[in-house]
Motif scaffolding. Structure first.
Motif, PDB file in Angstrom:
ATOM      1  N   LEU A 113     -10.144 -17.224  -9.969  1.00  0.00           N
ATOM      2  CA  LEU A 113     -10.908 -16.215  -9.471  1.00  0.00           C
ATOM      3  C   LEU A 113     -11.753 -15.851 -10.301  1.00  0.00           C
ATOM      4  N   ASP A 114     -11.577 -15.510 -11.631  1.00  0.00           N
ATOM      5  CA  ASP A 114     -12.492 -15.319 -12.887  1.00  0.00           C
ATOM      6  C   ASP A 114     -13.544 -16.769 -12.763  1.00  0.00           C
ATOM      7  N   ALA A 115     -12.904 -17.934 -13.120  1.00  0.00           N
ATOM      8  CA  ALA A 115     -13.861 -19.122 -13.240  1.00  0.00           C
ATOM      9  C   ALA A 115     -14.802 -19.406 -12.302  1.00  0.00           C
ATOM     10  N   ASN A 116     -14.662 -18.966 -10.862  1.00  0.00           N
ATOM     11  CA  ASN A 116     -15.318 -18.911  -9.872  1.00  0.00           C
ATOM     12  C   ASN A 116     -16.227 -17.783  -9.443  1.00  0.00           C
ATOM     13  N   GLY A 117     -16.290 -16.727 -10.526  1.00  0.00           N
ATOM     14  CA  GLY A 117     -17.269 -15.721 -10.398  1.00  0.00           C
ATOM     15  C   GLY A 117     -16.861 -14.610  -9.328  1.00  0.00           C
ATOM     16  N   VAL A 118     -15.778 -14.566  -8.874  1.00  0.00           N
ATOM     17  CA  VAL A 118     -15.119 -13.468  -8.149  1.00  0.00           C
ATOM     18  C   VAL A 118     -15.119 -12.042  -8.849  1.00  0.00           C
ATOM     19  N   GLY A 119     -15.961 -11.250  -8.188  1.00  0.00           N
ATOM     20  CA  GLY A 119     -15.860  -9.893  -8.974  1.00  0.00           C
ATOM     21  C   GLY A 119     -14.579  -9.054  -9.454  1.00  0.00           C
ATOM     22  N   THR A 120     -14.525  -8.445 -10.377  1.00  0.00           N
ATOM     23  CA  THR A 120     -13.228  -7.713 -10.898  1.00  0.00           C
ATOM     24  C   THR A 120     -12.738  -6.767  -9.685  1.00  0.00           C
ATOM     25  N   LYS A 121     -13.485  -6.074  -8.831  1.00  0.00           N
ATOM     26  CA  LYS A 121     -13.077  -5.343  -7.813  1.00  0.00           C
ATOM     27  C   LYS A 121     -12.461  -6.255  -6.911  1.00  0.00           C
ATOM     28  N   GLU A 122     -12.894  -7.281  -6.622  1.00  0.00           N
ATOM     29  CA  GLU A 122     -12.580  -7.888  -5.508  1.00  0.00           C
ATOM     30  C   GLU A 122     -11.120  -8.757  -5.882  1.00  0.00           C
ATOM     31  N   LYS A 123     -11.176  -9.115  -7.075  1.00  0.00           N
ATOM     32  CA  LYS A 123      -9.867  -9.835  -7.701  1.00  0.00           C
ATOM     33  C   LYS A 123      -9.066  -8.917  -7.598  1.00  0.00           C
ATOM     34  N   ASN A 124      -9.137  -7.621  -7.932  1.00  0.00           N
ATOM     35  CA  ASN A 124      -8.139  -6.636  -8.130  1.00  0.00           C
ATOM     36  C   ASN A 124      -7.509  -6.251  -6.702  1.00  0.00           C
ATOM     37  N   GLU A 125      -8.346  -6.253  -5.806  1.00  0.00           N
ATOM     38  CA  GLU A 125      -7.795  -5.848  -4.323  1.00  0.00           C
ATOM     39  C   GLU A 125      -7.035  -7.140  -3.694  1.00  0.00           C
ATOM     40  N   LEU A 126      -7.444  -8.310  -4.170  1.00  0.00           N
ATOM     41  CA  LEU A 126      -6.509  -9.528  -3.824  1.00  0.00           C
ATOM     42  C   LEU A 126      -5.230  -9.674  -4.339  1.00  0.00           C
ATOM     43  N   LEU A 127      -5.357  -9.143  -5.585  1.00  0.00           N
ATOM     44  CA  LEU A 127      -3.792  -9.170  -6.381  1.00  0.00           C
ATOM     45  C   LEU A 127      -3.153  -8.162  -5.917  1.00  0.00           C
ATOM     46  N   LYS A 128      -3.846  -7.026  -5.619  1.00  0.00           N
ATOM     47  CA  LYS A 128      -2.917  -5.773  -4.966  1.00  0.00           C
ATOM     48  C   LYS A 128      -2.358  -6.131  -3.648  1.00  0.00           C
ATOM     49  N   ILE A 129      -2.877  -6.865  -2.683  1.00  0.00           N
ATOM     50  CA  ILE A 129      -2.430  -7.276  -1.474  1.00  0.00           C
ATOM     51  C   ILE A 129      -1.391  -8.176  -1.667  1.00  0.00           C
ATOM     52  N   LEU A 130      -1.583  -9.317  -2.734  1.00  0.00           N
ATOM     53  CA  LEU A 130      -0.502 -10.260  -2.934  1.00  0.00           C
ATOM     54  C   LEU A 130       0.752  -9.787  -3.631  1.00  0.00           C
ATOM     55  N   ALA A 131       0.703  -8.831  -4.511  1.00  0.00           N
ATOM     56  CA  ALA A 131       1.708  -8.474  -5.519  1.00  0.00           C
ATOM     57  C   ALA A 131       3.076  -7.990  -4.831  1.00  0.00           C
ATOM     58  N   PRO A 132       2.833  -7.293  -3.467  1.00  0.00           N
ATOM     59  CA  PRO A 132       4.120  -6.852  -2.747  1.00  0.00           C
ATOM     60  C   PRO A 132       4.999  -8.001  -2.453  1.00  0.00           C
ATOM     61  N   MET A 133       4.520  -9.315  -2.195  1.00  0.00           N
ATOM     62  CA  MET A 133       4.960 -10.640  -1.917  1.00  0.00           C
ATOM     63  C   MET A 133       5.880 -11.207  -3.134  1.00  0.00           C
ATOM     64  N   LYS A 134       6.019 -10.729  -4.153  1.00  0.00           N
ATOM     65  CA  LYS A 134       7.010 -11.051  -5.235  1.00  0.00           C
ATOM     66  C   LYS A 134       8.251 -11.010  -4.845  1.00  0.00           C
ATOM     67  N   ARG A 135       8.764  -9.947  -3.919  1.00  0.00           N
ATOM     68  CA  ARG A 135      10.039  -9.778  -3.598  1.00  0.00           C
ATOM     69  C   ARG A 135      10.515 -10.910  -2.659  1.00  0.00           C
ATOM     70  N   ASP A 136       9.583 -11.414  -2.061  1.00  0.00           N
ATOM     71  CA  ASP A 136       9.912 -12.441  -0.941  1.00  0.00           C
ATOM     72  C   ASP A 136       9.734 -13.840  -1.501  1.00  0.00           C
ATOM     73  N   VAL A 137       9.005 -13.923  -2.561  1.00  0.00           N
ATOM     74  CA  VAL A 137       8.965 -15.238  -3.451  1.00  0.00           C
ATOM     75  C   VAL A 137       9.917 -15.612  -4.480  1.00  0.00           C
ATOM     76  N   VAL A 138      10.104 -14.627  -5.232  1.00  0.00           N
ATOM     77  CA  VAL A 138      11.286 -14.592  -6.447  1.00  0.00           C
ATOM     78  C   VAL A 138      12.632 -14.507  -6.048  1.00  0.00           C
ATOM     79  N   SER A 139      13.552 -15.403  -6.244  1.00  0.00           N
ATOM     80  CA  SER A 139      14.831 -15.246  -6.062  1.00  0.00           C
ATOM     81  C   SER A 139      15.746 -15.435  -7.087  1.00  0.00           C
ATOM     82  N   ASN A 140      15.355 -15.773  -8.248  1.00  0.00           N
ATOM     83  CA  ASN A 140      16.031 -15.671  -9.417  1.00  0.00           C
ATOM     84  C   ASN A 140      15.606 -14.710 -10.559  1.00  0.00           C
TER      85      ASN A 140
END
Length: 140
Positions: A113-140
């Motif tokens: 995201l940084d390397a492609n020039g995505v803004g900090t606000k947009e990067k943080n918004e996307l990461l906030k959307i994706l963060a809750p998925m950790k519980r569905d992805v991680v099993s160990n």
């Protein structure tokens, strides 16, 4: 009567001025489908070859996965796309993804995201959307 009409017109005009312009969807602000495709492709190219995460990609049709991830991110950011893949829980159930592997993926995504020039606000918004998925992805 004339004073009343002028007062009403003024009040209506002030109401119009006070309305903030709605912000564009994250999808548009991040760069749309071309940017999401680029980021998805780059991220998956890196993590599929990284010794810390590559085991999860053995036997995977990368072209299909890249398209699926791009569509997934498109939907999650408010784009008019269709995601037809499995749920995160179902698609990762048998992979035994560890917290360390998940964190590598997030770090690479953040870096892309940084390397492609995505803004900090947009990067943080996307990461906030994706963060809750950790519980569905991680099993160990």
């Amino acid at each position: 009567m004339r004073f009343f009409v002028l007062t009403m017109i003024t009040a209506l005009c002030l109401g119009c001025v006070a309305q903030p312009k709605p912000e564009a969807a994250l999808f548009q602000r991040i760069g749309g489908a071309p940017m999401l495709t680029r980021i998805s492709n780059q991220t998956l190219d890196i993590v599929s070859k990284d010794p810390r995460t590559s085991r999860s990609f053995e036997g995977v049709k990368m072209k299909t996965l890249k398209e699926s991830l791009s569509n997934f991110l498109c939907v999650k950011t408010g784009g008019a796309c269709v995601y037809e893949g499995e749920t995160m829980k179902k698609s990762h159930a048998d992979l035994h993804i560890t917290t360390a592997e998940f964190e590598v993926m997030v770090d690479v995504l953040r870096e892309r995201l940084d390397a492609n020039g995505v803004g900090t606000k947009e990067k943080n918004e996307l990461l906030k959307i994706l963060a809750p998925m950790k519980r569905d992805v991680v099993s160990n």
